[in-house]
Design a protein around this motif. Structure first.
Motif, mmCIF file in Angstrom:
data_model
loop_
_atom_site.group_PDB
_atom_site.id
_atom_site.type_symbol
_atom_site.label_atom_id
_atom_site.label_comp_id
_atom_site.label_asym_id
_atom_site.label_seq_id
_atom_site.Cartn_x
_atom_site.Cartn_y
_atom_site.Cartn_z
ATOM 1 N N TRP A 189 -3.630 -13.982 -17.489
ATOM 2 C CA TRP A 189 -4.790 -13.156 -17.173
ATOM 3 C C TRP A 189 -4.348 -11.736 -16.844
ATOM 4 O O TRP A 189 -3.168 -11.470 -16.600
ATOM 5 N N ALA A 190 -5.323 -10.827 -16.844
ATOM 6 C CA ALA A 190 -5.032 -9.448 -16.443
ATOM 7 C C ALA A 190 -6.329 -8.763 -16.041
ATOM 8 O O ALA A 190 -7.426 -9.179 -16.451
ATOM 9 N N ILE A 191 -6.186 -7.746 -15.231
ATOM 10 C CA ILE A 191 -7.308 -6.865 -14.876
ATOM 11 C C ILE A 191 -6.776 -5.439 -14.846
ATOM 12 O O ILE A 191 -5.700 -5.168 -14.306
ATOM 13 N N ARG A 192 -7.527 -4.526 -15.458
ATOM 14 C CA ARG A 192 -7.122 -3.118 -15.527
ATOM 15 C C ARG A 192 -8.271 -2.279 -14.989
ATOM 16 O O ARG A 192 -9.382 -2.308 -15.523
ATOM 17 N N THR A 193 -8.027 -1.545 -13.923
ATOM 18 C CA THR A 193 -8.994 -0.556 -13.430
ATOM 19 C C THR A 193 -8.501 0.812 -13.899
ATOM 20 O O THR A 193 -7.408 0.927 -14.465
ATOM 21 N N PRO A 194 -9.259 1.886 -13.679
ATOM 22 C CA PRO A 194 -8.755 3.197 -14.094
ATOM 23 C C PRO A 194 -7.416 3.572 -13.459
ATOM 24 O O PRO A 194 -6.683 4.402 -14.006
ATOM 25 N N THR A 195 -7.065 2.948 -12.343
ATOM 26 C CA THR A 195 -5.831 3.357 -11.664
ATOM 27 C C THR A 195 -4.774 2.264 -11.529
ATOM 28 O O THR A 195 -3.629 2.559 -11.181
ATOM 29 N N ALA A 196 -5.124 1.005 -11.753
ATOM 30 C CA ALA A 196 -4.167 -0.076 -11.489
ATOM 31 C C ALA A 196 -4.313 -1.203 -12.503
ATOM 32 O O ALA A 196 -5.316 -1.295 -13.206
ATOM 33 N N LYS A 197 -3.274 -2.047 -12.555
ATOM 34 C CA LYS A 197 -3.349 -3.230 -13.423
ATOM 35 C C LYS A 197 -2.592 -4.378 -12.782
ATOM 36 O O LYS A 197 -1.458 -4.211 -12.322
ATOM 37 N N GLU A 199 1.453 -13.341 -17.234
ATOM 38 C CA GLU A 199 1.623 -13.851 -18.592
ATOM 39 C C GLU A 199 1.274 -15.345 -18.623
ATOM 40 O O GLU A 199 1.545 -16.081 -17.670
ATOM 41 N N GLY A 200 0.687 -15.810 -19.738
ATOM 42 C CA GLY A 200 0.283 -17.205 -19.837
ATOM 43 C C GLY A 200 1.442 -18.143 -20.099
ATOM 44 O O GLY A 200 2.443 -17.742 -20.699
ATOM 45 N N TYR A 201 1.290 -19.409 -19.669
ATOM 46 C CA TYR A 201 2.333 -20.424 -19.870
ATOM 47 C C TYR A 201 3.699 -19.888 -19.468
ATOM 48 O O TYR A 201 4.691 -20.026 -20.195
ATOM 49 N N SER A 202 3.769 -19.233 -18.338
ATOM 50 C CA SER A 202 5.008 -18.592 -17.921
ATOM 51 C C SER A 202 5.205 -18.825 -16.430
ATOM 52 O O SER A 202 4.240 -18.935 -15.669
ATOM 53 N N SER A 203 6.471 -18.904 -16.036
ATOM 54 C CA SER A 203 6.745 -19.107 -14.615
ATOM 55 C C SER A 203 6.785 -17.780 -13.860
ATOM 56 O O SER A 203 6.957 -17.757 -12.644
ATOM 57 N N ARG A 204 6.627 -16.667 -14.585
ATOM 58 C CA ARG A 204 6.638 -15.361 -13.906
ATOM 59 C C ARG A 204 5.458 -15.270 -12.958
ATOM 60 O O ARG A 204 4.330 -15.577 -13.333
#
Ligand code: CA
Length: 480
Positions: free
Chosen positions: A385-393, A397-402
């Motif tokens: 998943w991800a979310i991006r605002t005008p100033t931050a993100k 990553e999917g299927y990842s242990s990160r």
């Protein structure tokens, strides 16, 4: 008010031309900084239009990205997180019939609608373009296609020269093209054939049109005309040389369409969008055998929710309605294409609400605020998943242990300095925004790359072998 005023107003509605490239690297056009590939036609559109510098698609690979673009709704709203199959017998996989395409919203109000190129949104009858609002279809239902007509019957190799599985065979890319309800003619390089059909389409008639020109270029298989490959003979390795030639051909095709618009006096009142459906393939995104694209300074590439996967070359051009030579910096989305065109075309807004916004007031200076509080992604069964605002993100990553990561997009636009541990309040704020967005989504209702997909691909491989064997046994008539 003079008689006929209402009609005159209707006639001012712009033509809409949406040009989509496939797997184009962020830095692989002149207007995004390449000094290696020649894209004069795109560069001219950029110079005379608006470059959307933070332009995003809703998914880092083909099918779901196209679902978002064509409906103007996050594809997670209807549980689409994977590519649909190309099989004409698969009645389960396709853009849900509960959704409307932008063509279904503009056709009822008088637009002539067409799709030329790659569909990839379901191949069985109910999901085909002619059932989804398009008057005209020339192209293919699958996720990719061979670029030469003789590839349809003679190149039955399963593996490309670099060892990667030949996408064309696995995903129906050697089936005949479709031309409305007939088999499509195809007797030249595919990108040129698609461009020629698009040039003819935009010239026709006086009613407004909506054309979705969805090139498969420069997606694999790597095939291009020899004279264009020669133009890039100084480029190594060969994969990148052919890839650049494919982009060059696409740009020349776009030039043909622009010329047709000019000749028919329609260019000034045609709103053109150009973008890629996702980032380019790159080793830094985990591609080993497919390494020909350049995403510039962006991190990773196709398949990733880092910038290289979702931020794409993106421009708009409309002499009658947009400023010229502008660079726009607030984040915008491929979702905004449907919202903008339905607003300008006075289209049918019934059905599910659109997630994008009409960009015109933001681009012509009427509004100075950001078009979106945030943009959102959900991939791989919700594990990414991800979310991006005008100033931050913030992303994972999917299927990842990160673990999740957080970036300050103003000071660190290339996502190099993870600040998730030092910004707990921001982390909470973004998580809350994403959760609110996700509360209106459906779980992935289609299948990712699991056993079903493996069995499906094996079945197609066997069918392909059978077709090859049958072709050898085919009786030949002897005419004396
Ligand atoms: Ca793609």
């Amino acid at each position: 008010m003079p008689a006929g005023h209402a009609d005159a107003t209707v006639e001012k509605r712009p033509n809409i031309l949406i040009i989509l490239a496939d797997d184009l690297g962020y830095a692989d056009t002149g207007f995004t900084g390449s000094n290696q590939v020649q894209t004069p036609n795109l560069d001219r559109l950029a110079a005379n239009g608006v470059v959307l510098e933070n332009g995003y698609v809703t998914h880092p690979y083909c099918g779901p990205s196209r679902s978002g673009l064509i409906t103007g709704r996050y594809q997670a709203r209807f549980g689409n997180e994977t590519n649909f199959t190309y099989s004409p017998y698969d009645l389960h996989q396709g853009l849900p019939l509960t959704e409307k395409t932008f063509a279904e919203r503009l056709k009822p109000v008088g637009y002539r609608t067409g799709i030329i190129g790659k569909w990839h949104l379901g191949a069985s009858f109910p999901f085909q373009p002619k059932q989804r609002g398009f008057d005209h279809f020339y192209g293919f239902l699958s996720g990719g296609h061979s670029y030469w007509p003789d590839s349809v019957t003679t190149q039955l190799d399963l593996y490309s020269p670099n060892g990667a599985i030949n996408y064309s065979i696995n995903e129906g890319g050697k089936l005949p093209l479709s031309h409305n309800d007939q088999v499509g003619e195809f007797d030249e390089y595919l990108t040129t054939a698609l461009s020629r059909d698009a040039a003819a389409f935009v010239k026709e008639g006086n009613e407004p049109f909506l054309l979705y020109l969805a090139y498969n270029a420069p997606h694999s298989p790597l095939e291009a005309p020899d004279e264009l490959i020669q133009k890039y003979r100084h480029v190594e390795p060969w994969t990148r040389r052919v890839y650049l030639a494919m982009i060059d051909s696409m740009d020349q095709g776009i030039g043909m369409v622009i010329e047709a618009l000019e000749e028919s006096g329609k260019l000034d009142n045609t709103l053109i969008f150009f973008l890629s459906d996702n980032g380019g393939v790159a080793p830094k995104a985990g591609y080993v055998n497919e390494d020909w694209a350049d995403n510039g300074p962006l991190r990773k590439g196709k398949g990733s929710v880092f910038e290289g996967g979702c931020r794409v070359p993106y421009l708009m051009h409309w002499p009658d309605g947009l400023p010229r030579g502008k660079v726009y910096e607030f984040p915008v989305s491929s979702l905004d294409i449907a919202a903008t065109t339905v607003a300008l075309g006075q289209g049918d807004t019934r059905g599910h609400p659109l997630d994008g916004v009409n960009l015109i007031p933001f681009l012509d200076g009427t509004r100075n605020d950001a078009p979106h509080i945030a943009l959102f992604w959900r991939i791989r069964d919700g594990t990414g998943w991800a979310i991006r605002t005008p100033t931050a993100k913030m992303l994972k990553e999917g299927y990842s242990s990160r673990p999740p990561e957080l970036y300050d997009m103003q000071s660190d636009p290339y996502e190099s300095d993870n600040v998730i541990d030092s910004r707990p309040e921001l982390r909470q704020q973004l998580a809350q925004l994403w959760n609110t967005w996700n509360s209106k989504n459906q779980s992935n209702r289609f299948l990712q790359s699991n056993e079903y997909q493996k069995e499906r691909l094996e079945l197609y491989r066997q069918l392909d072998e059978q077709l090859k064997a049958d072709a050898l046994k085919r009786p030949q008539l002897v005419i004396e």
